[in-house]
Scaffold this motif. Structure first.
Motif, PDB file in Angstrom:
ATOM      1  N   SER A  62      -3.803 -11.652   6.064  1.00 15.41           N
ATOM      2  CA  SER A  62      -3.390 -12.205   4.860  1.00 15.41           C
ATOM      3  C   SER A  62      -1.929 -12.923   5.092  1.00 15.41           C
ATOM      4  O   SER A  62      -1.591 -13.961   4.478  1.00 15.41           O
ATOM      5  CB  SER A  62      -3.378 -11.228   3.711  1.00 15.41           C
ATOM      6  OG  SER A  62      -3.277  -9.992   4.146  1.00 15.41           O
ATOM      7  N   ASP A  63      -1.092 -11.881   5.603  1.00 10.88           N
ATOM      8  CA  ASP A  63       0.323 -12.575   6.068  1.00 10.88           C
ATOM      9  C   ASP A  63       0.129 -14.145   6.887  1.00 10.88           C
ATOM     10  O   ASP A  63       0.805 -14.965   6.460  1.00 10.88           O
ATOM     11  CB  ASP A  63       0.995 -11.560   6.707  1.00 10.88           C
ATOM     12  CG  ASP A  63       2.262 -11.658   6.572  1.00 10.88           C
ATOM     13  OD1 ASP A  63       2.616 -11.881   5.225  1.00 10.88           O
ATOM     14  OD2 ASP A  63       3.355 -11.642   7.359  1.00 10.88           O
ATOM     15  N   GLN A  64      -0.923 -14.141   7.736  1.00 10.22           N
ATOM     16  CA  GLN A  64      -1.079 -15.330   8.703  1.00 10.22           C
ATOM     17  C   GLN A  64      -1.471 -16.477   7.669  1.00 10.22           C
ATOM     18  O   GLN A  64      -1.233 -17.390   7.765  1.00 10.22           O
ATOM     19  CB  GLN A  64      -2.029 -15.042   9.546  1.00 10.22           C
ATOM     20  CG  GLN A  64      -1.304 -13.982  10.864  1.00 10.22           C
ATOM     21  CD  GLN A  64      -2.310 -13.847  11.999  1.00 10.22           C
ATOM     22  OE1 GLN A  64      -3.375 -14.073  11.986  1.00 10.22           O
ATOM     23  NE2 GLN A  64      -1.675 -13.340  12.984  1.00 10.22           N
ATOM     24  N   THR A  65      -2.555 -16.056   6.751  1.00 11.49           N
ATOM     25  CA  THR A  65      -2.840 -17.022   5.892  1.00 11.49           C
ATOM     26  C   THR A  65      -1.925 -17.646   4.884  1.00 11.49           C
ATOM     27  O   THR A  65      -1.577 -18.752   4.850  1.00 11.49           O
ATOM     28  CB  THR A  65      -4.091 -16.386   4.946  1.00 11.49           C
ATOM     29  OG1 THR A  65      -4.884 -15.558   5.707  1.00 11.49           O
ATOM     30  CG2 THR A  65      -4.996 -17.437   4.463  1.00 11.49           C
ATOM     31  N   LYS A  66      -1.110 -16.730   4.534  1.00  9.81           N
ATOM     32  CA  LYS A  66       0.020 -17.198   3.582  1.00  9.81           C
ATOM     33  C   LYS A  66       0.859 -18.168   4.428  1.00  9.81           C
ATOM     34  O   LYS A  66       1.173 -19.283   4.122  1.00  9.81           O
ATOM     35  CB  LYS A  66       0.894 -16.092   3.457  1.00  9.81           C
ATOM     36  CG  LYS A  66       2.047 -16.360   2.350  1.00  9.81           C
ATOM     37  CD  LYS A  66       3.114 -15.275   2.432  1.00  9.81           C
ATOM     38  CE  LYS A  66       3.740 -15.079   3.609  1.00  9.81           C
ATOM     39  NZ  LYS A  66       4.951 -13.972   3.600  1.00  9.81           N
ATOM     40  N   VAL A  67       1.312 -17.872   5.553  1.00 12.64           N
ATOM     41  CA  VAL A  67       2.240 -18.872   6.424  1.00 12.64           C
ATOM     42  C   VAL A  67       1.507 -20.094   6.813  1.00 12.64           C
ATOM     43  O   VAL A  67       2.029 -21.183   6.708  1.00 12.64           O
ATOM     44  CB  VAL A  67       2.681 -17.936   7.719  1.00 12.64           C
ATOM     45  CG1 VAL A  67       3.289 -18.971   8.928  1.00 12.64           C
ATOM     46  CG2 VAL A  67       3.312 -16.855   7.704  1.00 12.64           C
ATOM     47  N   LEU A  68       0.148 -20.039   7.126  1.00  8.04           N
ATOM     48  CA  LEU A  68      -0.715 -21.306   7.386  1.00  8.04           C
ATOM     49  C   LEU A  68      -0.472 -22.068   6.002  1.00  8.04           C
ATOM     50  O   LEU A  68      -0.290 -23.244   6.131  1.00  8.04           O
ATOM     51  CB  LEU A  68      -2.055 -21.031   7.738  1.00  8.04           C
ATOM     52  CG  LEU A  68      -2.400 -20.610   9.172  1.00  8.04           C
ATOM     53  CD1 LEU A  68      -3.801 -20.611   9.120  1.00  8.04           C
ATOM     54  CD2 LEU A  68      -1.924 -22.045  10.017  1.00  8.04           C
ATOM     55  N   ALA A  69      -0.755 -21.466   4.820  1.00 14.06           N
ATOM     56  CA  ALA A  69      -0.790 -22.434   3.489  1.00 14.06           C
ATOM     57  C   ALA A  69       0.535 -22.910   3.453  1.00 14.06           C
ATOM     58  O   ALA A  69       0.797 -24.174   3.145  1.00 14.06           O
ATOM     59  CB  ALA A  69      -1.265 -21.434   2.418  1.00 14.06           C
ATOM     60  N   GLN A  70       1.534 -22.283   3.718  1.00 13.95           N
ATOM     61  CA  GLN A  70       2.848 -22.678   3.396  1.00 13.95           C
ATOM     62  C   GLN A  70       3.296 -23.972   4.480  1.00 13.95           C
ATOM     63  O   GLN A  70       3.936 -25.090   4.220  1.00 13.95           O
ATOM     64  CB  GLN A  70       4.085 -21.440   3.670  1.00 13.95           C
ATOM     65  CG  GLN A  70       4.047 -20.807   2.559  1.00 13.95           C
ATOM     66  CD  GLN A  70       4.835 -19.349   2.897  1.00 13.95           C
ATOM     67  OE1 GLN A  70       5.070 -19.080   4.365  1.00 13.95           O
ATOM     68  NE2 GLN A  70       5.145 -18.512   1.947  1.00 13.95           N
ATOM     69  N   ARG A  94       5.462 -25.548  17.674  1.00 16.44           N
ATOM     70  CA  ARG A  94       5.624 -24.373  17.511  1.00 16.44           C
ATOM     71  C   ARG A  94       4.368 -23.743  16.878  1.00 16.44           C
ATOM     72  O   ARG A  94       3.761 -24.479  15.761  1.00 16.44           O
ATOM     73  CB  ARG A  94       6.703 -24.358  16.134  1.00 16.44           C
ATOM     74  CG  ARG A  94       8.090 -24.877  16.719  1.00 16.44           C
ATOM     75  CD  ARG A  94       8.951 -24.261  15.736  1.00 16.44           C
ATOM     76  NE  ARG A  94       9.456 -22.948  15.456  1.00 16.44           N
ATOM     77  CZ  ARG A  94      10.061 -22.367  14.722  1.00 16.44           C
ATOM     78  NH1 ARG A  94      10.963 -23.175  14.079  1.00 16.44           N
ATOM     79  NH2 ARG A  94      10.120 -20.882  14.838  1.00 16.44           N
ATOM     80  N   MET A  95       3.937 -22.627  16.922  1.00 14.89           N
ATOM     81  CA  MET A  95       2.926 -21.881  16.341  1.00 14.89           C
ATOM     82  C   MET A  95       3.410 -21.456  14.995  1.00 14.89           C
ATOM     83  O   MET A  95       4.526 -20.898  14.974  1.00 14.89           O
ATOM     84  CB  MET A  95       2.303 -20.527  17.119  1.00 14.89           C
ATOM     85  CG  MET A  95       1.816 -20.974  18.606  1.00 14.89           C
ATOM     86  SD  MET A  95       0.450 -21.926  18.722  1.00 14.89           S
ATOM     87  CE  MET A  95       1.114 -23.811  19.019  1.00 14.89           C
ATOM     88  N   PRO A  96       2.797 -21.412  13.859  1.00 10.39           N
ATOM     89  CA  PRO A  96       3.056 -21.134  12.780  1.00 10.39           C
ATOM     90  C   PRO A  96       3.336 -19.555  12.539  1.00 10.39           C
ATOM     91  O   PRO A  96       4.273 -18.880  12.130  1.00 10.39           O
ATOM     92  CB  PRO A  96       2.079 -21.228  11.584  1.00 10.39           C
ATOM     93  CG  PRO A  96       0.978 -21.757  12.499  1.00 10.39           C
ATOM     94  CD  PRO A  96       1.317 -22.006  13.863  1.00 10.39           C
ATOM     95  N   PHE A  97       2.794 -18.748  13.290  1.00  7.28           N
ATOM     96  CA  PHE A  97       2.919 -17.269  13.651  1.00  7.28           C
ATOM     97  C   PHE A  97       2.527 -16.896  15.203  1.00  7.28           C
ATOM     98  O   PHE A  97       1.817 -17.569  15.693  1.00  7.28           O
ATOM     99  CB  PHE A  97       2.479 -16.405  12.517  1.00  7.28           C
ATOM    100  CG  PHE A  97       0.876 -16.988  12.272  1.00  7.28           C
ATOM    101  CD1 PHE A  97      -0.134 -16.482  13.293  1.00  7.28           C
ATOM    102  CD2 PHE A  97       0.593 -17.636  11.129  1.00  7.28           C
ATOM    103  CE1 PHE A  97      -1.478 -16.899  13.100  1.00  7.28           C
ATOM    104  CE2 PHE A  97      -0.885 -17.917  11.019  1.00  7.28           C
ATOM    105  CZ  PHE A  97      -1.614 -17.770  11.985  1.00  7.28           C
ATOM    106  N   ASN A  98       2.902 -15.767  15.497  1.00  4.64           N
ATOM    107  CA  ASN A  98       2.680 -15.352  16.715  1.00  4.64           C
ATOM    108  C   ASN A  98       1.262 -15.023  17.167  1.00  4.64           C
ATOM    109  O   ASN A  98       0.465 -14.167  16.429  1.00  4.64           O
ATOM    110  CB  ASN A  98       3.368 -13.778  17.165  1.00  4.64           C
ATOM    111  CG  ASN A  98       3.479 -13.569  18.488  1.00  4.64           C
ATOM    112  OD1 ASN A  98       2.596 -12.465  18.828  1.00  4.64           O
ATOM    113  ND2 ASN A  98       3.954 -14.354  19.309  1.00  4.64           N
TER     114      ASN A  98
END
Lengths: 140, 251
Positions: A92-100, B59-63
């Motif tokens: 869910s954290d990753q989905t949030k970052v993706l949406a942002q 940049r990857m949005p997260f790791n």
């Protein structure tokens, strides 16, 4: 060997095979398979190795040794559920970052498109107009 | 060689201590390579430093982990039509000046992947702790038997790929700790590889993605992947196959 032991062995062996088959078909990542494999192996060993089960039951203060299998299985269920909760949290954290990122990207794209469409005279305030509070030039 | 398009992919996760130097050395020692830094969700200024040093940065949005980051490099190389791609770690353990060894090897002998190995040359000692070297040798032993070819350093991330290998790995690349499995994937697709001796340094700074606590998990995961990989009729998704993560339901 009593019936419960036999059923436990069959169940654990089936679980082991199903997990391996899912990994083989790429329905399950190794990352998530390892804990399942550990659980199935431990239960398989306990069910098959009566002496070990007896000792574990004594150590845990369980009168009826087969109950130790349930105890261990329950323990694994708790660990697996916790593992999934952690995985869901990460997702869910990753989905949030993706949406942002997507929303910011969409905004940038629209601004780029409207800038391209804008006729030359309007371009004069362009540089001012673009400095909206949402201008994200500096966002990395 | 000048007519081919070359890309150097540098996966980097919090490598601000070394990334400028890595990009700088690449630009200097291998100027015919475009440099792409894949910033794998760093929380420090790795991306900015890489840009300042003259690299293109995505940049990857997260790791995502090393597998996802490197695969982003493969997809980039594929979509931009690069003929050669080299993977160089962002922590400075690979010597970009030795890239030409990989290139010469690929030019002499048309294999799909050339891999820099720490263990092929006696005079180039790799100063790693014994535990790590033991782990690497276990993988080397197993993998050599599985693919029927001596592989001395299956965990090396210093690799040069041709167009076929780029296309394969853009389509499918392992998630965690991908290097060992990637060799098996190449083998299953009848792509070829060879190794050349290179020197490797211990990391210049930052933290390795493989801490001691993760080593056991690393070993288990890769062993599982290797053995299950053997049982797959088609270990890698071919064009026209069902997607690796398909919508089909159930077990």
């Amino acid at each position: 060997m009593d019936r419960l032991q036999l059923v436990s062995i069959l169940a654990a062996a089936t679980l082991l095979l199903v997990v391996l088959e899912l990994v083989r078909r790429r329905r399950l990542l190794e990352r998530y398979a390892l804990l399942w494999l550990l659980a199935a192996t431990v239960i398989l060993v306990l069910a098959g190795w009566g002496d070990g089960l007896q000792r574990l039951a004594t150590a845990l203060g369980i009168v009826d040794p087969p109950n130790a299998i349930f105890f261990v299985a329950l323990g694994f269920i708790v660990i697996l559920l916790l593992h999934f909760s952690a995985a869901v949290s990460r997702l869910s954290d990753q989905t949030k970052v993706l949406a942002q990122r997507l929303a910011i990207m969409e905004h940038r794209m629209r601004r780029l498109e409207s800038d391209q469409r804008a006729p030359a005279p309007e371009r004069e305030f362009g540089s001012e107009r673009r400095r909206t509070p949402f201008a994200l030039r500096d966002v990395e | 060689m000048a007519h081919l398009r070359h890309l150097a992919v540098v996966p980097a996760y919090n490598e601000s201590a070394t990334i400028s130097q890595v990009v700088g050395t690449l630009k200097h020692a291998a100027s015919h390579f475009d440099v792409l830094v894949v910033d794998d969700g760093s929380t420090d200024d790795t991306a900015m430093l890489a840009r300042q040093a003259g690299a293109a940065v995505i940049r990857m949005p997260f790791n995502l982990g090393i597998g996802g980051a490197v695969q982003a490099g493969f997809v980039f190389a594929d979509e931009h039509g690069y003929e050669r791609m080299v993977q160089v770690d962002g922590d400075g353990q690979h010597d970009a000046a030795e890239l030409n060894r990989l290139e010469i090897a690929m030019a002499q002998d048309p294999v799909d992947m050339v891999c820099g190995s720490r263990f092929l040359s006696r005079d180039l000692k790799y100063p790693a702790p014994i535990s790590r070297r033991t782990g690497i040798h276990v993988f080397a032993f197993l993998l050599s038997r599985l693919v029927g070819q001596h592989v001395s350093d299956p965990t090396s991330g210093f690799r040069l790929y041709n167009r076929r290998a780029i296309k394969l790995f853009a389509r499918d690349y392992p998630h965690d700790y991908p290097e060992v499995e990637a060799v098996l994937m190449l083998h299953h697709h009848r792509l070829t590889m060879r190794e050349v001796p290179v020197r490797m340094f211990l990391r210049g700074g930052g933290v390795s993605s493989i801490s001691t606590g993760k080593s056991a998990y690393y070993m288990l995961k890769v062993l599982l992947a290797l053995f299950v990989g053997l049982a797959r009729r088609r270990p890698v998704v071919e064009p026209g196959d069902e997607a690796p993560v398909a919508a089909s339901q159930g077990i």
